[in-house]
Write a protein that holds these residues in place. Structure first.
Motif, mmCIF file in Angstrom:
data_model
loop_
_atom_site.group_PDB
_atom_site.id
_atom_site.type_symbol
_atom_site.label_atom_id
_atom_site.label_comp_id
_atom_site.label_asym_id
_atom_site.label_seq_id
_atom_site.Cartn_x
_atom_site.Cartn_y
_atom_site.Cartn_z
ATOM 1 N N MET A 1 0.848 -1.203 0.000
ATOM 2 C CA MET A 1 0.000 0.000 0.000
ATOM 3 C C MET A 1 0.878 1.244 0.000
ATOM 4 O O MET A 1 1.836 1.328 0.752
ATOM 5 C CB MET A 1 -0.908 -0.019 1.245
ATOM 6 N N GLU A 7 -4.406 4.451 6.673
ATOM 7 C CA GLU A 7 -5.263 3.320 7.011
ATOM 8 C C GLU A 7 -6.008 3.515 8.326
ATOM 9 O O GLU A 7 -6.992 2.866 8.574
ATOM 10 C CB GLU A 7 -4.419 2.041 7.097
ATOM 11 N N SER A 59 -11.410 -0.268 -1.518
ATOM 12 C CA SER A 59 -10.310 -1.183 -1.827
ATOM 13 C C SER A 59 -10.712 -2.110 -2.974
ATOM 14 O O SER A 59 -9.872 -2.611 -3.713
ATOM 15 C CB SER A 59 -9.938 -2.003 -0.593
ATOM 16 N N VAL A 86 -8.353 3.715 2.251
ATOM 17 C CA VAL A 86 -8.749 2.699 1.271
ATOM 18 C C VAL A 86 -9.299 1.509 2.043
ATOM 19 O O VAL A 86 -8.553 0.633 2.484
ATOM 20 C CB VAL A 86 -7.543 2.304 0.390
ATOM 21 N N LYS A 87 -10.608 1.453 2.220
ATOM 22 C CA LYS A 87 -11.199 0.549 3.209
ATOM 23 C C LYS A 87 -12.331 -0.330 2.701
ATOM 24 O O LYS A 87 -12.528 -1.432 3.208
ATOM 25 C CB LYS A 87 -11.787 1.395 4.361
ATOM 26 N N ASN A 89 -14.957 -2.641 0.663
ATOM 27 C CA ASN A 89 -15.103 -3.694 -0.335
ATOM 28 C C ASN A 89 -16.590 -3.793 -0.683
ATOM 29 O O ASN A 89 -17.409 -4.154 0.153
ATOM 30 C CB ASN A 89 -14.581 -5.021 0.213
#
Length: 394
Positions: A1, A7, A59, A86-87, A89
């Motif tokens: 990453m 994060e 993500s 970026v978390k 889905n």
């Protein structure tokens, strides 16, 4: 990453509503495209007013059947001074619960969530339901669309599920506002025109832009810009070019097509290879990176949007920013954003009308529109968008 992506986020300081902690949920770097550019610019607008702002992005955004392009990811550097997490889905329910719980504990004053596709309804709706359990965070949705351009089974159910935890809505076209009232009666909603895309650099001279793109300075150039999808009517425009070619006064007009195919290119090959117009087409049918956007807009005499249907368009605020007059079709929210014979011209969504308006545009000349355009663009500020979001919460 990449080191550019944060994060974890420490809980922001709680302040008065004029100085709020804000989380934007939607596409952002490393994802590419207009939604990502918008969310990053909105975060900056909040920070410019003294607010704490960050973005929660995906993500994993789209399965392949929803993304016909070459890649979802940008090759540009991450925007400076914006915290991007970026978390999310979009297809993993366990992830939705975890992200929702994280945001619930973080207790931002405001969450601004983008809604553009019913597919995102279950994911975003679940995250927001978890957040609402903190009894503090207020949620504003910026609704790009309520009814999608390409309809699929489950659209209505997914949208209904998403809308329930929302406290208020912003739409960027009056058509979407009307569509919204069919789903979310009784909740506050306001129409705010799409702010200017002023994050692609300043206007440059036509000479510099055309030299960069190897376009003759003396050519008359109309620009079709953006992803190529059926509803955007490129085929209608190509048929209009055939009509223009048959008229001695317009036969030398060039069409610059700048954007990636989001459907099968074969659907357009016969028109693109038509010997009548082939030499009048300048094809740049690939994704246009952020750093190149200004060259395409500033190389054009006119931006043309021959859409079959539309809510609003990100191309319109781009044209406003670079002060390029427009020809748009009389569909959806486009005419309200482009006052006829002031900022541009309004055509009907057929080849004959578009060809007529292209001829009229060059008969009138660019200077006819510029003073009106410069005055009209003052309405489209990011400050108005931020102010309206805060006012909705009060």
């Amino acid at each position: 990453m990449s080191e550019n992506f944060v994060e974890t986020v420490s809980a922001p300081q709680k302040t008065a509503w004029s100085k709020a902690s804000v989380i934007i949920i939607g596409p952002a770097h490393p994802l590419r495209g207009g939604l990502a550019s918008y969310d990053e610019r909105l975060a900056k607008a909040f920070m410019d007013k003294g607010n704490d702002a960050a973005i929660y992005t995906f993500s994993y955004q789209y399965p392949s059947f929803l993304f016909p392009g070459t890649t979802q990811y940008s090759t540009e550097p991450a925007p400076e001074n914006i915290s991007i997490h970026v978390k999310i889905n979009s297809v993993n329910p366990f992830n939705w619960i975890n992200v929702g719980n994280e945001l619930r504990k973080l207790r931002p004053d405001i969450i601004v969530v983008r809604y553009w596709l019913p597919f995102m309804g279950p994911c975003l709706g679940t995250i927001l339901r978890r957040v609402k359990k903190n009894r503090h965070t207020k949620i504003i949705c910026i609704a790009d669309n309520i009814f999608p351009h390409e309809k699929r089974p489950g659209d209505k159910a997914f949208t209904n599920y998403f809308l329930k935890p929302i406290d208020g809505f912003i739409t960027m076209s009056e058509k979407v506002l009307a569509d919204l009232h069919q789903f979310a009666k009784g909740k506050p909603a306001k129409f705010v025109p799409h702010p200017l895309y002023d994050n692609f650099g300043e206007k440059i001279s036509k000479e510099e832009a055309r030299e960069k793109l190897n376009i003759n300075l003396n050519d008359k150039v109309i620009l079709f810009f953006g992803f190529i999808r059926k509803y955007k009517g490129l085929d209608i425009l190509l048929n209009a070019m055939k009509l223009l070619k048959q008229n001695p006064s317009t036969q030398n007009i060039k069409l610059l097509i700048a954007g990636e195919f989001y459907e099968d290119e074969k659907n357009y090959q016969e028109l693109l290879n038509d010997p009548l117009i082939k030499n009048n087409l300048i094809l740049h049918t690939e994704f246009i990176s952020d750093s190149m956007v200004k060259y395409y807009l500033c190389a054009a005499d006119c931006v043309i949007q021959p859409y079959r249907n539309a809510t609003q368009s990100g191309v319109t605020p781009l044209a406003y920013h670079f002060e390029i007059p427009m020809i748009v079709t009389n569909v959806g929210g486009l005419p309200s954003l482009v006052p006829d014979k002031k900022v541009g011209l309004i055509a009907e969504p057929n080849a004959e009308s578009i060809a007529e308006k292209v001829k009229e545009y060059f008969d009138l000349g660019e200077e006819f529109f510029l003073s009106h355009l410069r005055e009209e663009k003052k309405k489209y500020s990011w400050e108005v968008m931020v102010k309206t979001i805060i006012e909705l919460l009060k």
